[in-house]
Design a protein around this motif. Structure first.
Motif, PDB file in Angstrom:
ATOM      1  N   ALA A  93       0.828  -1.279  -0.082  1.00 30.77           N
ATOM      2  CA  ALA A  93       0.112  -0.026   0.034  1.00 30.77           C
ATOM      3  C   ALA A  93       0.724   1.324  -0.034  1.00 30.77           C
ATOM      4  CB  ALA A  93      -0.954  -0.081   1.228  1.00 30.77           C
ATOM      5  N   ALA A  94       1.919   1.161   0.637  1.00 32.55           N
ATOM      6  CA  ALA A  94       2.848   2.254   0.802  1.00 32.55           C
ATOM      7  C   ALA A  94       3.561   2.618  -0.693  1.00 32.55           C
ATOM      8  CB  ALA A  94       3.872   2.349   1.742  1.00 32.55           C
ATOM      9  N   PHE A  95       4.000   1.609  -1.289  1.00 34.16           N
ATOM     10  CA  PHE A  95       4.467   1.495  -2.688  1.00 34.16           C
ATOM     11  C   PHE A  95       3.257   1.995  -3.367  1.00 34.16           C
ATOM     12  CE2 PHE A  95       5.864  -0.782  -6.551  1.00 34.16           C
ATOM     13  CZ  PHE A  95       6.814  -0.017  -6.769  1.00 34.16           C
ATOM     14  N   GLN A  96       2.361   1.579  -3.466  1.00 39.68           N
ATOM     15  CA  GLN A  96       1.192   2.168  -4.497  1.00 39.68           C
ATOM     16  C   GLN A  96       0.808   3.662  -4.118  1.00 39.68           C
ATOM     17  OE1 GLN A  96      -1.668  -0.674  -3.292  1.00 39.68           O
ATOM     18  NE2 GLN A  96      -1.485  -1.934  -5.007  1.00 39.68           N
ATOM     19  N   GLY A  97       0.965   4.130  -2.888  1.00 40.57           N
ATOM     20  CA  GLY A  97       0.744   5.418  -2.503  1.00 40.57           C
ATOM     21  C   GLY A  97       2.119   6.388  -3.107  1.00 40.57           C
ATOM     22  N   ARG A  98       3.290   5.800  -3.266  1.00 45.59           N
ATOM     23  CA  ARG A  98       4.292   6.712  -3.844  1.00 45.59           C
ATOM     24  C   ARG A  98       4.111   6.649  -5.383  1.00 45.59           C
ATOM     25  NH1 ARG A  98       7.159  10.180  -4.759  1.00 45.59           N
ATOM     26  NH2 ARG A  98       9.488  10.063  -4.952  1.00 45.59           N
ATOM     27  N   LEU A  99       3.552   5.358  -5.911  1.00 47.11           N
ATOM     28  CA  LEU A  99       3.493   5.402  -7.213  1.00 47.11           C
ATOM     29  C   LEU A  99       2.439   6.243  -7.878  1.00 47.11           C
ATOM     30  CD1 LEU A  99       3.781   1.582  -8.016  1.00 47.11           C
ATOM     31  CD2 LEU A  99       5.179   3.386  -8.431  1.00 47.11           C
ATOM     32  N   ALA A 100       1.525   6.532  -7.018  1.00 45.09           N
ATOM     33  CA  ALA A 100       0.315   7.519  -7.403  1.00 45.09           C
ATOM     34  C   ALA A 100       0.877   9.052  -7.325  1.00 45.09           C
ATOM     35  CB  ALA A 100      -0.850   7.245  -6.166  1.00 45.09           C
ATOM     36  N   GLN A 101       1.610   9.257  -6.180  1.00 42.09           N
ATOM     37  CA  GLN A 101       2.360  10.583  -6.265  1.00 42.09           C
ATOM     38  C   GLN A 101       3.338  10.800  -7.165  1.00 42.09           C
ATOM     39  OE1 GLN A 101       5.012  10.960  -2.705  1.00 42.09           O
ATOM     40  NE2 GLN A 101       5.200  12.882  -2.895  1.00 42.09           N
ATOM     41  N   ILE A 102       3.938   9.671  -7.989  1.00 40.95           N
ATOM     42  CA  ILE A 102       4.843  10.095  -8.995  1.00 40.95           C
ATOM     43  C   ILE A 102       3.909  10.241 -10.304  1.00 40.95           C
ATOM     44  CG2 ILE A 102       6.414   8.775 -10.558  1.00 40.95           C
ATOM     45  CD1 ILE A 102       7.446   7.404  -7.978  1.00 40.95           C
ATOM     46  N   SER A 103       2.919   9.424 -10.376  1.00 38.34           N
ATOM     47  CA  SER A 103       2.107   9.663 -11.382  1.00 38.34           C
ATOM     48  C   SER A 103       1.543  10.888 -11.616  1.00 38.34           C
ATOM     49  CB  SER A 103       1.024   8.284 -11.188  1.00 38.34           C
ATOM     50  OG  SER A 103       0.216   8.552 -12.562  1.00 38.34           O
ATOM     51  N   GLN A 104       1.057  11.428 -10.447  1.00 36.22           N
ATOM     52  CA  GLN A 104       0.367  12.907 -10.170  1.00 36.22           C
ATOM     53  C   GLN A 104       1.596  13.842 -10.880  1.00 36.22           C
ATOM     54  OE1 GLN A 104      -2.738  13.714  -9.844  1.00 36.22           O
ATOM     55  NE2 GLN A 104      -2.294  15.783 -10.080  1.00 36.22           N
ATOM     56  N   GLU A 105       2.874  13.774 -10.377  1.00 32.33           N
ATOM     57  CA  GLU A 105       3.801  14.661 -10.628  1.00 32.33           C
ATOM     58  C   GLU A 105       4.207  14.701 -11.962  1.00 32.33           C
ATOM     59  OE1 GLU A 105       7.290  13.482  -8.279  1.00 32.33           O
ATOM     60  OE2 GLU A 105       6.273  13.967  -6.302  1.00 32.33           O
ATOM     61  N   ILE A 106       4.250  13.650 -12.605  1.00 36.41           N
ATOM     62  CA  ILE A 106       4.380  13.389 -14.032  1.00 36.41           C
ATOM     63  C   ILE A 106       3.054  13.902 -14.905  1.00 36.41           C
ATOM     64  CG2 ILE A 106       4.204  11.676 -15.979  1.00 36.41           C
ATOM     65  CD1 ILE A 106       5.831   9.855 -14.333  1.00 36.41           C
ATOM     66  N   HIS A 107       1.772  13.886 -14.403  1.00 37.36           N
ATOM     67  CA  HIS A 107       0.699  14.721 -15.118  1.00 37.36           C
ATOM     68  C   HIS A 107       0.683  15.915 -14.903  1.00 37.36           C
ATOM     69  CE1 HIS A 107      -1.857  11.128 -16.157  1.00 37.36           C
ATOM     70  NE2 HIS A 107      -1.315  10.545 -15.045  1.00 37.36           N
ATOM     71  N   GLU A 108       1.177  16.562 -13.748  1.00 42.44           N
ATOM     72  CA  GLU A 108       1.427  18.143 -13.667  1.00 42.44           C
ATOM     73  C   GLU A 108       2.424  18.389 -14.479  1.00 42.44           C
ATOM     74  OE1 GLU A 108      -0.222  20.180 -11.797  1.00 42.44           O
ATOM     75  OE2 GLU A 108      -1.591  18.500 -11.415  1.00 42.44           O
ATOM     76  N   ARG A 109       3.599  17.803 -14.588  1.00 36.51           N
ATOM     77  CA  ARG A 109       4.783  18.257 -15.326  1.00 36.51           C
ATOM     78  C   ARG A 109       4.053  18.369 -17.018  1.00 36.51           C
ATOM     79  NH1 ARG A 109       8.686  13.855 -16.053  1.00 36.51           N
ATOM     80  NH2 ARG A 109       7.125  13.581 -17.668  1.00 36.51           N
ATOM     81  N   ASN A 110       3.481  17.263 -17.481  1.00 38.39           N
ATOM     82  CA  ASN A 110       3.070  17.084 -18.626  1.00 38.39           C
ATOM     83  C   ASN A 110       2.211  18.048 -19.366  1.00 38.39           C
ATOM     84  OD1 ASN A 110       4.671  14.706 -19.383  1.00 38.39           O
ATOM     85  ND2 ASN A 110       3.090  13.277 -19.019  1.00 38.39           N
TER      86      ASN A 110
END
Length: 131
Positions: A93-110
């Motif tokens: 669950a912690a790993f999935q949370g970190r992946l969701a955070q990375i995905s959000q950062e990528i969406h914001e950057r894009n």
């Protein structure tokens, strides 16, 4: 390292193949004549005689589509349910949370990029280690 090589590294190197290869001049599957050796010596007829036939190109485009867009894949961080203990579930669950955070950062950057770079978005990376 093994998980990285089978997921993120693989995605970074291979997920863009369809975008590159779907336009045949970028990635000719076969050529019926060798490439020209001198600039300015080509004509439309020599170009048309050199490029692959439609059936060869369509086979390569189909192959790239299957490789790059598998319909039965799971995204990174969504493994099969193999763990029933609380500690592994908490770590996943912690790993999935970190992946969701990375995905959000990528969406914001894009949002600020003229051409978005989506290949390393965790939702686009196949979880090939769980297959």
């Amino acid at each position: 390292m093994w998980i990285y090589c089978c997921s993120a590294r693989h995605a970074a190197l291979n997920n863009g193949q369809y975008e590159l290869g779907a336009w045949m001049p970028n990635f000719p599957a076969t050529m019926r004549h060798p490439p020209l050796q001198a600039q300015g010596t080509t004509s439309l007829e020599s170009y048309l005689d050199t490029i692959p036939e439609v059936n060869s190109t369509s086979l390569i485009v189909f192959t790239l589509w299957v490789i790059c867009e598998p319909g039965d894949s799971r995204s990174l961080g969504h493994p099969d349910e193999h763990f029933t203990e609380e500690e592994p579930k908490r770590l996943i669950a912690a790993f999935q949370g970190r992946l969701a955070q990375i995905s959000q950062e990528i969406h914001e950057r894009n949002k600020s990029l003229p051409i978005p770079y989506r290949y390393l978005d965790p939702h686009k990376i196949e979880n090939s280690t769980s297959i």
